[in-house]
Design an enzyme around this catalytic site. Structure first.
Site, PDB file in Angstrom:
ATOM      1  N   ASP A   7      -3.558   6.202  27.877  1.00  0.00           N
ATOM      2  CA  ASP A   7      -4.485   7.335  27.791  1.00  0.00           C
ATOM      3  C   ASP A   7      -4.494   7.943  26.397  1.00  0.00           C
ATOM      4  O   ASP A   7      -3.588   7.710  25.581  1.00  0.00           O
ATOM      5  CB  ASP A   7      -4.151   8.404  28.838  1.00  0.00           C
ATOM      6  CG  ASP A   7      -2.755   8.985  28.677  1.00  0.00           C
ATOM      7  OD1 ASP A   7      -1.805   8.218  28.398  1.00  0.00           O
ATOM      8  OD2 ASP A   7      -2.610  10.219  28.816  1.00  0.00           O
TER       9      ASP A   7
ATOM     10  N   HIS B 148      -4.059  12.876  17.542  1.00  0.00           N
ATOM     11  CA  HIS B 148      -4.853  13.977  18.101  1.00  0.00           C
ATOM     12  C   HIS B 148      -5.835  14.564  17.089  1.00  0.00           C
ATOM     13  O   HIS B 148      -6.616  15.440  17.439  1.00  0.00           O
ATOM     14  CB  HIS B 148      -3.988  15.122  18.652  1.00  0.00           C
ATOM     15  CG  HIS B 148      -2.982  14.692  19.672  1.00  0.00           C
ATOM     16  ND1 HIS B 148      -2.267  15.590  20.427  1.00  0.00           N
ATOM     17  CD2 HIS B 148      -2.570  13.476  20.084  1.00  0.00           C
ATOM     18  CE1 HIS B 148      -1.447  14.934  21.239  1.00  0.00           C
ATOM     19  NE2 HIS B 148      -1.616  13.649  21.054  1.00  0.00           N
TER      20      HIS B 148
ATOM     21  N   GLU C 162       5.032   4.340  20.203  1.00  0.00           N
ATOM     22  CA  GLU C 162       4.362   5.518  19.646  1.00  0.00           C
ATOM     23  C   GLU C 162       4.314   5.378  18.124  1.00  0.00           C
ATOM     24  O   GLU C 162       5.161   4.713  17.525  1.00  0.00           O
ATOM     25  CB  GLU C 162       5.143   6.790  20.007  1.00  0.00           C
ATOM     26  CG  GLU C 162       5.068   7.189  21.472  1.00  0.00           C
ATOM     27  CD  GLU C 162       3.851   8.048  21.807  1.00  0.00           C
ATOM     28  OE1 GLU C 162       3.005   8.285  20.904  1.00  0.00           O
ATOM     29  OE2 GLU C 162       3.738   8.471  22.973  1.00  0.00           O
TER      30      GLU C 162
ATOM     31  N   HIS D 264       1.529   4.046  26.263  1.00  0.00           N
ATOM     32  CA  HIS D 264       0.619   4.678  27.229  1.00  0.00           C
ATOM     33  C   HIS D 264      -0.821   4.317  26.910  1.00  0.00           C
ATOM     34  O   HIS D 264      -1.198   4.121  25.740  1.00  0.00           O
ATOM     35  CB  HIS D 264       0.818   6.193  27.302  1.00  0.00           C
ATOM     36  CG  HIS D 264       0.567   6.946  26.034  1.00  0.00           C
ATOM     37  ND1 HIS D 264      -0.687   7.366  25.653  1.00  0.00           N
ATOM     38  CD2 HIS D 264       1.422   7.369  25.063  1.00  0.00           C
ATOM     39  CE1 HIS D 264      -0.595   8.023  24.503  1.00  0.00           C
ATOM     40  NE2 HIS D 264       0.667   8.036  24.115  1.00  0.00           N
TER      41      HIS D 264
ATOM     42  N   GLU E 184      -0.011  10.271  29.788  1.00  0.00           N
ATOM     43  CA  GLU E 184       1.058  10.726  28.906  1.00  0.00           C
ATOM     44  C   GLU E 184       0.674  12.002  28.187  1.00  0.00           C
ATOM     45  O   GLU E 184       1.535  12.810  27.820  1.00  0.00           O
ATOM     46  CB  GLU E 184       1.381   9.641  27.863  1.00  0.00           C
ATOM     47  CG  GLU E 184       2.693   9.875  27.106  1.00  0.00           C
ATOM     48  CD  GLU E 184       2.544  10.693  25.825  1.00  0.00           C
ATOM     49  OE1 GLU E 184       3.564  11.128  25.293  1.00  0.00           O
ATOM     50  OE2 GLU E 184       1.399  10.900  25.352  1.00  0.00           O
ATOM     51  N   GLU E 185      -0.631  12.216  27.996  1.00  0.00           N
ATOM     52  CA  GLU E 185      -1.104  13.319  27.142  1.00  0.00           C
ATOM     53  C   GLU E 185      -1.328  14.614  27.914  1.00  0.00           C
ATOM     54  O   GLU E 185      -1.934  15.549  27.389  1.00  0.00           O
ATOM     55  CB  GLU E 185      -2.409  12.918  26.434  1.00  0.00           C
ATOM     56  CG  GLU E 185      -2.268  11.718  25.498  1.00  0.00           C
ATOM     57  CD  GLU E 185      -1.485  12.038  24.219  1.00  0.00           C
ATOM     58  OE1 GLU E 185      -0.955  13.160  24.104  1.00  0.00           O
ATOM     59  OE2 GLU E 185      -1.408  11.147  23.359  1.00  0.00           O
TER      60      GLU E 185
ATOM     61  N   ASP F 158      -2.668   7.038  18.357  1.00  0.00           N
ATOM     62  CA  ASP F 158      -1.925   7.527  19.539  1.00  0.00           C
ATOM     63  C   ASP F 158      -2.637   7.102  20.807  1.00  0.00           C
ATOM     64  O   ASP F 158      -3.418   7.871  21.362  1.00  0.00           O
ATOM     65  CB  ASP F 158      -1.771   9.038  19.440  1.00  0.00           C
ATOM     66  CG  ASP F 158      -0.812   9.600  20.477  1.00  0.00           C
ATOM     67  OD1 ASP F 158      -0.150   8.832  21.175  1.00  0.00           O
ATOM     68  OD2 ASP F 158      -0.762  10.834  20.598  1.00  0.00           O
TER      69      ASP F 158
END
Lengths: 376, 376
Positions: A79, A349, A166, A77, A137-138, A107
């Protein structure tokens, strides 16, 4: 007169993976704001004559058509979660200790860089490849770009195996735990707190539920040879309306991360049984979020070959993925899927998100090898 | 050109107590907005030649100077909690069942009407009287108008006994419980909820505290011959920051209503001991609100005489007041104080707040009798 839009250099897919990761990270693409990065990715892929390119919203797909016996999807992903004053990226440390710091390094723009570098470098893969780069995705599941692709272009996602890049610190992590969220509402009866005996305290009623959650062991469940560790946690609690009122309502949000041995319904049944078994008068359980887990699928030949390649090159054995990832979306399509990417997932994150440069190189090397070594 | 301000009829203190209560209630005076009503009260009292009148902000005081052997303060507040679409007042039911419905009928314009009617009717009381009407009772303690009068005009509040006309359904309720609020903060260590075993769940840590509160009995404590029932309740709880994070903080607000046998410090010590005894690692107790209770003071001759008068006229025996009221402010001045007023205190602040008309008449009759019958 309008100002000219900011110019961003085109992505150079032939640069090393570190440089490519930095270039990707330094174009912020918080969920909902991926267009600029998707444009750069699309432009770079369209310059590669061995790939057919498709665009859907801010998702970009590209694939080979070599008539190979197998096709694999390699997905990531574009984003990230919001930036926490951790951009632009910074390269700290030297040699084997060098790390790239900043939002997205783990990530998962490190993984996206590995994908793009391989997409450019491997013009004649031994397996046909469909490269997928998607948005959203987030954020809430219904916005997920991969879910949209499943609805709009399911034929593009047909494959013998999917690899989701991932972060796994360069190991293969198979399948994923499912995730269930319920809100447990405990009722009470309001009264003035100076006459508490006239009411029923809904916050007090939560005591046995919280104790049961505290006492619940983190169970380990073996599925297809991998061990999944479960979690059952209160993640939110709220109750009461004023400091002089006996509360008539307390809501506990419980998150259950369940091994893929359980179906979603079985997971719901298990949590309901736990709450019901406490005998709290009037307690209500409402499911607010439910996503199935995915079995690891390492018994599939393409998956086994990938696992063997990674193990040979890195010495890493496959493990279970405990976090929920979009591999479960492939599992629902009947496509076995594994996670494989650079970076420590526990730093995803985080404000101090950072990825070892060695991970970027290792993942690129392993993926390129798997796509170029003659199949057995 | 500005519109003319709304005209409100002057208060007629010679009308019956029901009519006077309606007139007071139909002038909304939510805390902070008492000026219009205070103006009306001041104007009406200044028309009575037997009273000296003082104004401080939106508080009004009036007193006799007859050189009596005793002086009593009779006090009430002019403000109400916010109106809940329950104004203007409505009179429902007939005869002995008649009730006046609406905001303020119980808390406490019924009591203020009794005060004003007596202030006008009793021109030569057997005890000198200081009538007090104050603002900002229903909001934060530091705004309280009676507290301001204590600071600005302590000499006006000197008396042998204070009667606070808060609702008691026409009985004498002596003293009041104290009230303590603490925030108990339970710490944890954040982690992703998919790897809950890496964290420490602060919400789970609240379980033994909530269970201890649930198990705590509502103790009854005798003070000066009256029985005070205590309450210990969680009134608010909050914890967690997201549905995928093991919470690192949970805060439980606990309200302890303690009998006036305990000093404020003893009440704090008791709650701290309860929390400490649970052995929850890192639990912190912070006092956020603390007001002393007041002993009933019914052993004072003036109080005993009032209690005897009420009991003779109504058959009601004195009881303990469990809610905190401003009687505690008089207790701090060394003035014994009791609560005595019309209306069921459990209907205070309720949307269906309503006061029996019979209560208004009974309270007026009892107070007037006590102020006019020769002292023993």
């Amino acid at each position: 007169m309008n100002a000219a839009p900011p110019t961003t250099p085109a992505l150079d897919l032939t640069s090393d993976v570190l440089a490519l990761t930095r270039a990707l990270c330094d174009v912020p693409s918080v969920s909902g704001d991926e267009t600029r990065l998707a444009d750069l990715v699309e432009t770079a892929l369209r310059a590669l004559p061995h790939l057919e390119v498709l665009r859907d919203g801010d998702a970009v797909m590209a694939r080979t058509h070599l008539g190979r016996a197998e096709r694999v999807v390699v997905a990531g992903h574009l984003d990230t979660v919001p930036v926490a004053a951790n951009l632009p990226t910074r390269l700290l440390g030297e040699g084997a200790a060098a790390e790239l710091w900043g939002r997205g390094t783990v990530d998962m723009k490190g993984g996206v860089a590995v994908q793009l570098a391989c997409a450019a470098a491997v013009t004649e893969p031994v397996r046909d490849v469909t490269w997928v780069f998607y948005d959203h995705e987030e954020v809430a599941s219904e916005l997920n770009g991969l879910g949209r692709l499943v609805r709009h272009h399911p034929e593009w996602l047909r494959a013998d195996l999917a690899v989701l890049c991932e972060p796994t610190s360069g190991a293969i992590e198979g399948g994923c735990n499912g995730t269930l969220r319920v809100e447990v509402t405990l009722p009470g009866r309001a009264a003035h707190s100076a006459r508490a005996w006239r009411g029923v305290n809904a916050i007090h009623a939560a005591a046995p539920l919280l104790q049961a959650l505290a006492d619940h062991p983190a169970e380990e469940v073996e599925v297809d040879g991998l061990t999944y560790r479960e979690s059952l946690s209160a993640v939110l609690i709220t109750g009461g309306i004023a400091t002089n009122v006996v509360p008539d309502r307390c809501v506990v949000t419980v998150n259950y991360r369940f091994a893929p041995a359980l179906s979603p319904q079985e997971a719901v049944d298990r949590v309901r049984a736990l709450v019901d078994g406490l005998g709290i008068p009037g307690a209500q359980v409402e499911v607010t979020d439910l996503a199935p887990g995915a079995r690891p699928g390492l018994d599939h030949p393409a998956a086994a070959a990938f696992a063997a390649t990674v193990q040979r090159l890195t010495g890493r054995t496959p493990a279970a993925k405990v976090g929920w990832t979009d591999v479960a979306r492939f599992a629902e399509l009947g496509v076995p899927a594994v996670n494989f990417g650079p970076g420590d997932p526990s730093l995803a994150h985080a404000d101090d998100e950072r990825c070892p440069v060695a991970d970027l190189d290792t993942c690129f090397f392993a993926l390129r090898t798997w796509l170029t070594e003659p199949t057995g």
